[in-house]
Motif scaffolding. Structure first.
Motif, PDB file in Angstrom:
ATOM      1  N   THR A  35       3.005  19.588   9.761  1.00 24.97           N
ATOM      2  CA  THR A  35       4.325  19.504   8.678  1.00 24.97           C
ATOM      3  C   THR A  35       4.417  18.265   8.290  1.00 24.97           C
ATOM      4  O   THR A  35       4.707  17.993   6.845  1.00 24.97           O
ATOM      5  N   ILE A  36       4.011  17.062   8.860  1.00 23.56           N
ATOM      6  CA  ILE A  36       4.275  15.743   8.282  1.00 23.56           C
ATOM      7  C   ILE A  36       3.338  15.441   7.039  1.00 23.56           C
ATOM      8  O   ILE A  36       3.683  15.129   5.952  1.00 23.56           O
ATOM      9  N   PHE A  37       2.148  15.847   7.272  1.00 27.78           N
ATOM     10  CA  PHE A  37       1.243  15.858   6.118  1.00 27.78           C
ATOM     11  C   PHE A  37       1.570  16.586   4.769  1.00 27.78           C
ATOM     12  O   PHE A  37       1.540  16.504   3.832  1.00 27.78           O
ATOM     13  N   LYS A  38       2.078  17.796   5.351  1.00 30.38           N
ATOM     14  CA  LYS A  38       2.466  18.855   4.048  1.00 30.38           C
ATOM     15  C   LYS A  38       3.743  18.235   3.475  1.00 30.38           C
ATOM     16  O   LYS A  38       3.612  18.135   2.116  1.00 30.38           O
ATOM     17  N   LYS A  39       4.622  17.500   4.159  1.00 31.96           N
ATOM     18  CA  LYS A  39       5.911  16.921   3.828  1.00 31.96           C
ATOM     19  C   LYS A  39       5.484  15.814   2.650  1.00 31.96           C
ATOM     20  O   LYS A  39       6.295  15.447   1.603  1.00 31.96           O
ATOM     21  N   GLU A  40       4.527  15.100   3.236  1.00 30.95           N
ATOM     22  CA  GLU A  40       4.005  13.912   2.380  1.00 30.95           C
ATOM     23  C   GLU A  40       2.935  14.241   1.366  1.00 30.95           C
ATOM     24  O   GLU A  40       2.503  13.430   0.713  1.00 30.95           O
ATOM     25  N   LYS A  41       2.829  15.546   1.352  1.00 29.33           N
ATOM     26  CA  LYS A  41       1.692  16.058   0.007  1.00 29.33           C
ATOM     27  C   LYS A  41       0.549  15.355   0.379  1.00 29.33           C
ATOM     28  O   LYS A  41      -0.314  15.214  -0.629  1.00 29.33           O
ATOM     29  N   LEU A  58      -2.108   7.386   7.804  1.00 29.52           N
ATOM     30  CA  LEU A  58      -3.214   8.217   7.306  1.00 29.52           C
ATOM     31  C   LEU A  58      -2.467   8.765   5.871  1.00 29.52           C
ATOM     32  O   LEU A  58      -3.260   9.055   4.860  1.00 29.52           O
ATOM     33  N   CYS A  59      -1.026   8.917   5.792  1.00 30.62           N
ATOM     34  CA  CYS A  59      -0.448   9.597   4.508  1.00 30.62           C
ATOM     35  C   CYS A  59      -0.327   8.312   3.545  1.00 30.62           C
ATOM     36  O   CYS A  59       0.113   8.191   2.455  1.00 30.62           O
ATOM     37  N   GLY A  60      -0.813   7.020   3.983  1.00 26.87           N
ATOM     38  CA  GLY A  60      -0.749   6.068   3.033  1.00 26.87           C
ATOM     39  C   GLY A  60       0.580   4.758   3.393  1.00 26.87           C
ATOM     40  O   GLY A  60       0.418   3.774   2.548  1.00 26.87           O
ATOM     41  N   TYR A  61       1.064   5.019   4.433  1.00 25.97           N
ATOM     42  CA  TYR A  61       2.140   4.097   4.570  1.00 25.97           C
ATOM     43  C   TYR A  61       1.409   2.798   5.514  1.00 25.97           C
ATOM     44  O   TYR A  61       0.587   2.921   6.363  1.00 25.97           O
ATOM     45  N   LYS A  62       2.074   1.529   5.020  1.00 27.36           N
ATOM     46  CA  LYS A  62       1.372   0.429   5.893  1.00 27.36           C
ATOM     47  C   LYS A  62       2.413  -0.231   6.718  1.00 27.36           C
ATOM     48  O   LYS A  62       3.557   0.042   6.420  1.00 27.36           O
ATOM     49  N   ASP A  63       2.002  -1.278   7.386  1.00 25.66           N
ATOM     50  CA  ASP A  63       3.046  -1.761   8.171  1.00 25.66           C
ATOM     51  C   ASP A  63       2.933  -3.463   8.313  1.00 25.66           C
ATOM     52  O   ASP A  63       2.821  -3.807   9.307  1.00 25.66           O
ATOM     53  N   LYS A  64       2.228  -4.018   7.254  1.00 23.69           N
ATOM     54  CA  LYS A  64       2.084  -5.430   7.495  1.00 23.69           C
ATOM     55  C   LYS A  64       3.116  -6.370   6.816  1.00 23.69           C
ATOM     56  O   LYS A  64       3.434  -7.392   7.632  1.00 23.69           O
ATOM     57  N   LYS A  65       3.593  -6.104   5.803  1.00 21.64           N
ATOM     58  CA  LYS A  65       4.778  -6.778   5.089  1.00 21.64           C
ATOM     59  C   LYS A  65       6.195  -6.376   5.570  1.00 21.64           C
ATOM     60  O   LYS A  65       6.352  -5.026   6.069  1.00 21.64           O
ATOM     61  N   SER A  66       7.181  -7.362   5.510  1.00 21.48           N
ATOM     62  CA  SER A  66       8.598  -6.807   5.781  1.00 21.48           C
ATOM     63  C   SER A  66       9.026  -5.297   5.201  1.00 21.48           C
ATOM     64  O   SER A  66       9.540  -4.573   5.883  1.00 21.48           O
ATOM     65  N   GLU A  95       7.138  -2.832   4.081  1.00 25.50           N
ATOM     66  CA  GLU A  95       6.432  -1.825   4.538  1.00 25.50           C
ATOM     67  C   GLU A  95       6.880  -1.460   5.795  1.00 25.50           C
ATOM     68  O   GLU A  95       6.928  -0.333   6.147  1.00 25.50           O
ATOM     69  N   ILE A  96       7.203  -2.335   6.725  1.00 26.58           N
ATOM     70  CA  ILE A  96       7.704  -2.147   8.218  1.00 26.58           C
ATOM     71  C   ILE A  96       8.882  -1.568   8.100  1.00 26.58           C
ATOM     72  O   ILE A  96       9.072  -0.546   8.720  1.00 26.58           O
ATOM     73  N   THR A  97       9.734  -2.016   7.253  1.00 28.65           N
ATOM     74  CA  THR A  97      11.088  -1.240   7.089  1.00 28.65           C
ATOM     75  C   THR A  97      11.080   0.216   6.868  1.00 28.65           C
ATOM     76  O   THR A  97      11.568   1.101   7.390  1.00 28.65           O
ATOM     77  N   LEU A  98      10.200   0.427   5.807  1.00 32.04           N
ATOM     78  CA  LEU A  98       9.811   1.827   5.467  1.00 32.04           C
ATOM     79  C   LEU A  98       9.198   2.723   6.391  1.00 32.04           C
ATOM     80  O   LEU A  98       9.558   3.961   6.529  1.00 32.04           O
ATOM     81  N   MET A  99       8.126   2.182   6.952  1.00 32.37           N
ATOM     82  CA  MET A  99       7.416   2.867   8.123  1.00 32.37           C
ATOM     83  C   MET A  99       8.265   3.283   9.182  1.00 32.37           C
ATOM     84  O   MET A  99       8.418   4.610   9.612  1.00 32.37           O
ATOM     85  N   ARG A 100       9.190   2.308   9.682  1.00 37.25           N
ATOM     86  CA  ARG A 100      10.403   2.503  10.712  1.00 37.25           C
ATOM     87  C   ARG A 100      11.123   3.866  10.298  1.00 37.25           C
ATOM     88  O   ARG A 100      11.769   4.549  10.970  1.00 37.25           O
ATOM     89  N   GLU A 101      11.738   3.706   9.090  1.00 38.28           N
ATOM     90  CA  GLU A 101      12.454   4.481   8.553  1.00 38.28           C
ATOM     91  C   GLU A 101      11.930   5.993   8.466  1.00 38.28           C
ATOM     92  O   GLU A 101      12.534   6.937   8.930  1.00 38.28           O
ATOM     93  N   LYS A 102      10.465   6.104   8.053  1.00 35.79           N
ATOM     94  CA  LYS A 102       9.865   7.543   8.030  1.00 35.79           C
ATOM     95  C   LYS A 102       9.667   7.840   9.502  1.00 35.79           C
ATOM     96  O   LYS A 102       9.819   9.072   9.721  1.00 35.79           O
TER      97      LYS A 102
END
Length: 144
Positions: free
Chosen positions: A27-33, A114-122, A124-131
């Motif tokens: 479902t995550i992959f579907k939601k992330e298209k 795998l959907c393209g989210y990164k977590d190296k920069k501040s 990116e980390i914030t967005l990854m945590r939100e997701k």
């Protein structure tokens, strides 16, 4: 046949609802298209994952997850995701959360990479945590 497989190197994953979690990862992959071909999660020990970290990434430290994207050009996403059960247990204790919440976070984290989210920069980390939080909360709402 599910596109999400759970495999075991030298550790077993013990928690209820594995089938629901596998389905939700799709479902995550579907939601992330994103088109998912296959994702194989391999559960292992700290030492097993440390050796992978050294051999493939030249990193000499423990980690909870390593994601290898082995997709073919023009195809959907195919991946192997290695998860240290030892690290997940320790992280759950450190963060004052349940093992189930922490394993969901790590499983979804790998999918989000795998959907393209990164977590190296501040940012990116914030967005990854939100997701991660969004998908954990959504999963728990639907599977209580």
């Amino acid at each position: 046949m599910t596109k999400v497989q759970f495999n075991y190197a030298d550790r077993q994953l013990r928690f209820t609802g594995k089938t629901a979690v596998k389905s939700y990862i799709e479902t995550i992959f579907k939601k992330e298209k994103k088109k998912l071909e296959a994702i194989s999660y391999i559960f292992c020990s700290d030492d097993y994952l440390l050796q992978i970290n050294k051999d493939f990434l030249q990193h000499d430290y423990y980690t909870d997850i390593i994601t290898f994207d082995i997709s073919e050009p023009e195809g959907g996403i195919t991946s192997e995701v290695y998860i240290s059960i030892d690290r997940v247990k320790d992280n759950a204790i450190q963060h004052g959360t349940s093992f189930q919440n922490e394993i969901l976070r790590v499983l979804f984290h790998g999918a989000l990479h795998l959907c393209g989210y990164k977590d190296k920069k501040s940012k990116e980390i914030t967005l990854m945590r939100e997701k991660e939080d969004y998908y954990i909360n959504d999963y728990l709402k639907k599977h209580k």
